[in-house]
Design a protein around this motif. Sequence first.
Motif, mmCIF file in Angstrom:
data_model
loop_
_atom_site.group_PDB
_atom_site.id
_atom_site.type_symbol
_atom_site.label_atom_id
_atom_site.label_comp_id
_atom_site.label_asym_id
_atom_site.label_seq_id
_atom_site.Cartn_x
_atom_site.Cartn_y
_atom_site.Cartn_z
ATOM 1 N N ARG B 555 0.600 -0.824 0.101
ATOM 2 C CA ARG B 555 -0.128 0.196 -0.517
ATOM 3 C C ARG B 555 0.806 1.238 0.253
ATOM 4 O O ARG B 555 2.071 1.616 0.561
ATOM 5 C CB ARG B 555 -0.591 0.301 1.523
ATOM 6 N N ASN B 557 0.533 3.301 1.421
ATOM 7 C CA ASN B 557 0.680 4.756 3.090
ATOM 8 C C ASN B 557 1.990 3.792 3.534
ATOM 9 O O ASN B 557 2.748 4.523 4.676
ATOM 10 C CB ASN B 557 -0.446 4.264 3.905
ATOM 11 N N PHE B 576 -0.459 9.946 4.464
ATOM 12 C CA PHE B 576 -1.250 9.034 4.520
ATOM 13 C C PHE B 576 -2.516 9.533 3.874
ATOM 14 O O PHE B 576 -3.521 10.582 4.058
ATOM 15 C CB PHE B 576 -1.637 8.838 5.461
ATOM 16 N N ASP B 577 -3.741 7.845 3.035
ATOM 17 C CA ASP B 577 -4.714 8.621 2.436
ATOM 18 C C ASP B 577 -5.069 7.894 3.601
ATOM 19 O O ASP B 577 -4.848 6.524 3.969
ATOM 20 C CB ASP B 577 -4.250 7.872 1.418
ATOM 21 N N GLN B 578 -6.281 8.683 3.874
ATOM 22 C CA GLN B 578 -6.679 8.098 5.450
ATOM 23 C C GLN B 578 -8.023 7.725 4.700
ATOM 24 O O GLN B 578 -8.385 7.182 6.175
ATOM 25 C CB GLN B 578 -6.801 9.654 6.181
ATOM 26 N N LYS B 579 -7.908 6.668 3.735
ATOM 27 C CA LYS B 579 -9.652 6.030 3.508
ATOM 28 C C LYS B 579 -8.982 4.919 4.834
ATOM 29 O O LYS B 579 -8.221 4.144 4.615
ATOM 30 C CB LYS B 579 -9.941 5.851 2.058
ATOM 31 N N ARG B 580 -9.812 4.521 5.272
ATOM 32 C CA ARG B 580 -10.004 2.893 6.120
ATOM 33 C C ARG B 580 -10.065 1.951 5.241
ATOM 34 O O ARG B 580 -11.415 2.594 3.855
ATOM 35 C CB ARG B 580 -10.694 2.868 7.028
ATOM 36 N N VAL B 581 -10.022 0.756 4.723
ATOM 37 C CA VAL B 581 -10.325 0.043 3.555
ATOM 38 C C VAL B 581 -10.578 -1.388 4.494
ATOM 39 O O VAL B 581 -10.039 -1.995 5.890
ATOM 40 C CB VAL B 581 -9.055 -0.190 3.017
#
Lengths: 581, 581
Positions: B555, B557, B576-581
Amino acid sequence: MTVLEEPVNVAEDSAVAGASDAPPRVDFDTDPEHYRHWRFDVEGETATVYLDVAEDGGIVPGYELKLNSYDLGVDIELYDLTQRLRFEHPQVRSVVLTSGKDSNFCAGANIRMLAASSHPWKVNFCKFTNETRNGIEDMTEAGQTWIAALNGTAAGGGYEMALACDRILLVDDRSSAVSLPEVPLLGVLPGTGGLTRVIDKRKVRKDRADVFATKSEGFGGRKAVEWKLVDEAVPRREWDRVVAERAAAAAAASSRPADARGISLTPLHRTETDDAITYDHVRVAIDRAARTATVVVAVPDTLTDDPAALHDQGDQHPLLAITRELDDAILRLRTNELEVGTWLLLTEGSTEAALAADRLIADHQDDWLVAETTRYLKRVLKRLDVTSRSLIALIEPGSCFAGPFLELALACDRQYMLEGTFEEDDDATLPSGAAAQEPAALVVTDAQFGTFPMGNGLTRLGSRFYGDDEALEAVRAKRGEELFAADADDLGLVTDAPDDIDWTDEIRILLEERASLSPDALTGMEANHRFVGPETMETRIFGRLTAWQNWIFVRPNASGPEGALRKYGTGRKADFDQKRV
Amino acid sequence: MTVLEEPVNVAEDSAVAGASDAPPRVDFDTDPEHYRHWRFDVEGETATVYLDVAEDGGIVPGYELKLNSYDLGVDIELYDLTQRLRFEHPQVRSVVLTSGKDSNFCAGANIRMLAASSHPWKVNFCKFTNETRNGIEDMTEAGQTWIAALNGTAAGGGYEMALACDRILLVDDRSSAVSLPEVPLLGVLPGTGGLTRVIDKRKVRKDRADVFATKSEGFGGRKAVEWKLVDEAVPRREWDRVVAERAAAAAAASSRPADARGISLTPLHRTETDDAITYDHVRVAIDRAARTATVVVAVPDTLTDDPAALHDQGDQHPLLAITRELDDAILRLRTNELEVGTWLLLTEGSTEAALAADRLIADHQDDWLVAETTRYLKRVLKRLDVTSRSLIALIEPGSCFAGPFLELALACDRQYMLEGTFEEDDDATLPSGAAAQEPAALVVTDAQFGTFPMGNGLTRLGSRFYGDDEALEAVRAKRGEELFAADADDLGLVTDAPDDIDWTDEIRILLEERASLSPDALTGMEANHRFVGPETMETRIFGRLTAWQNWIFVRPNASGPEGALRKYGTGRKADFDQKRV
């Protein structure tokens, strides 16, 4: 189901739909009158459920749902349907899952949708479909036994849907087959439990599972039976008779009461603004700058232990209403608020009301509606367990973390409990807005000892005290007592118990720290910490299988411009990086 | 250890070392005289092992191994050291693991190495270190009990090394601590079993595990003890005494024989060319175009069931030699031949010789050297189980898949057995080059019923017939009999049993099909299929934890230009890309 056609639910920045990193906002509301992809008939003790996908009914634009393939919108209807069978048709004792098309059962998840979707969309989609499949198995366990009547080929996710059923019948017509073509055709895994259920549930020998999962056309007829992929291959001329017989036999074996009268599931009372979702009992406040959501579950004093009230009030009964609202809030936050990485869970109400719910659950499991409501709450708590957000319980004055509602705190990654009360001038900082002047108390009941198992078969307390039976027994001995902060801390029920001097700073620092961490690392860490000890088919699906699938989804061999997912249907072959990792 | 300084082992295209997708070729040969990072003393029943990393001794250029941090080269020496303690110093009953530096135990895996490494290099590195940690636990089980004497801070992989020990002592000096800073500092997981061992083995409460794994500085002293992170915090003035006492107590509790005399582990006899690795008994032929490796294990008739012969011949005894050669071949293929995605496993030799090995193992477990050799073979078979390559057993005339060697076939994803014999003119196509005119036979023995458990605690036969006790019992009833192809097929021991007319085409098509599939999807699929049923701490480390870590590694991040791994030590924060997956 509300899909994208209704612009009121489409956020401004999500016009590019699933293809961009900003997925559309999704609603989970629907009812049979609005289904576009499913219908069902109830005749006596048996419901027949038809998958009949509208090609032009995709939840986002950009693909056609050919060959009875599905997307999230199709699955949202299936989830609604399962809930209605449970609550509105409790007399149903067997469910036949079949296709409304002539010669095709289901081609699985729509591939163009998968190819065009962002990583988070794919992962969320798989999680929800997995939860719905697990829910089908939970229905079977509760006496609504699902039978897959595959009247045509079931491929990929189509076969995985059948795998969630108790029994699989396949029409024996020399062309219909079951298959898992994901690995050979798409370069990804059968990600809705397929690999796991084939070997763990169907007990297919693992070398045969390897052959099956790499053979895109799959197997039908006698071979599918011999390899245990289906239970029976039935000639078309005998099809209707055999399906009816199996449904009748399953119904006869069910332990469900015959005289149950259903209740209606009416639309939720929900108001939504940019940064809040408000239901009758559950409130969600979103702080986008801090990337937190505060979820308050308010338990009203009208909640009693009388099962008759549940029947009278139906879905307006506080326990069922709270469960539905929480379910909806979790799904909406999970799907629509990807950057809101930390959820604060709070309760509000009297311990007495929470304990009334506890008695209702504990003393009336022979009442079908109490039992269904309990099972529903169990599944909603499991949704929390597999939610990839940091979960923090804040236990403050005015809260009611007792009995079933204590499970909300135990599902969290951490629990903070205020020692004593707040000074009045601090009240403004209270996320719950509560101003109670009595210290918070927890109450442990039998609800912590088996009523709400996690996917790994352990209770949340059992997971918490894994390998420390002494600590678990010490908590058990305190059942029914009000446990204030110092006691709760001593017993290991909370992570910390600061007093009001430290509370605000400690929580603020915690939230800032959490927000500073890598979202991916948190997802992986929490997925490991939450499931200690034994694993089950269910945890293997969410753990081993899902983690591998997530890895594969982000690899160029699947999702890159030359990857198999992108190349599917173009007539061109994927160009793989051949390194094994 | 041979590292990159020796150009003979560096492939031409790998000059960019770990930083590119073409990692350096790695040798696993070393011995105490060549260690750069470890030393050990044996005094009586206790060995003291010192980690004392040479900063300039990285296995590839580009980083300095500061603060006793490690890379693959450091771990290769540790692995060698564990093997020598087992075989050369069998009288050792306790092992103290400590640091050769003054005030630092180990800072874990070197971060610059991780940041600069390719994805496959990181994954292979983690797998090997995990296997070595599991091996340390296996030593403890065999009576060489490991005790971590942390004479300074143990961070990340340094603490994970301690977690593999039976007991952890930490010096109590107000500065030394244990910590898992991977999540907060690097945006990845503690990937060498850390998360799992903290909750599963040390039984740390999961909310505390969450606090610990997000707190970069960790805990020392009383708090580390209270939270079960270490067993004892010992003041420096009492350090030597307490460590010695604990080592003596562990030695006293060991069941190892006092009079054992070690054997020497001498350098392997290995010849390597571009497309072959040849040992005394094991031969590997690589077909780069087809991306296959053919591994032939030749069992000589000189193998007898006499344990005295094992003591006399030491590492030249065929059973031990084969085990060592296979271990080395697996490691080399796994690390150096990333694109060789399918391994064909064959045996060669007489069933009599294989059954002599079986009797040696079955009848002489009270002989320490037989027992150590058996454990070693068990660990090598487990390496196969977690190897991310498609494994195909080819069972042909002239083979000896009997007793312990049958496990090689059962570790494979599929088993193909020739029905009858080859016509003479077909012999040229035989991967093993064998020309025997007797049909192949399998022999099942007690070796299939508990001697070589997989990581999930099941036997390979038990995994194969998971949930089908009848099939398992049918095989058990045939113990000791020669099972020819038709019988083996009926019993479910092989995937298919084609005759010589079909054999060549079937195997060719199988290999072509396999080579056409996505390497990532195969890795995920095999990792799921191979571990059916129950899971253990060990399988959770390789399954749940490793799969999540692999996902996190790819990833952005973590590994992207703005990711935490890349930004570490630069003074700049990750974006960071703050999206939680």
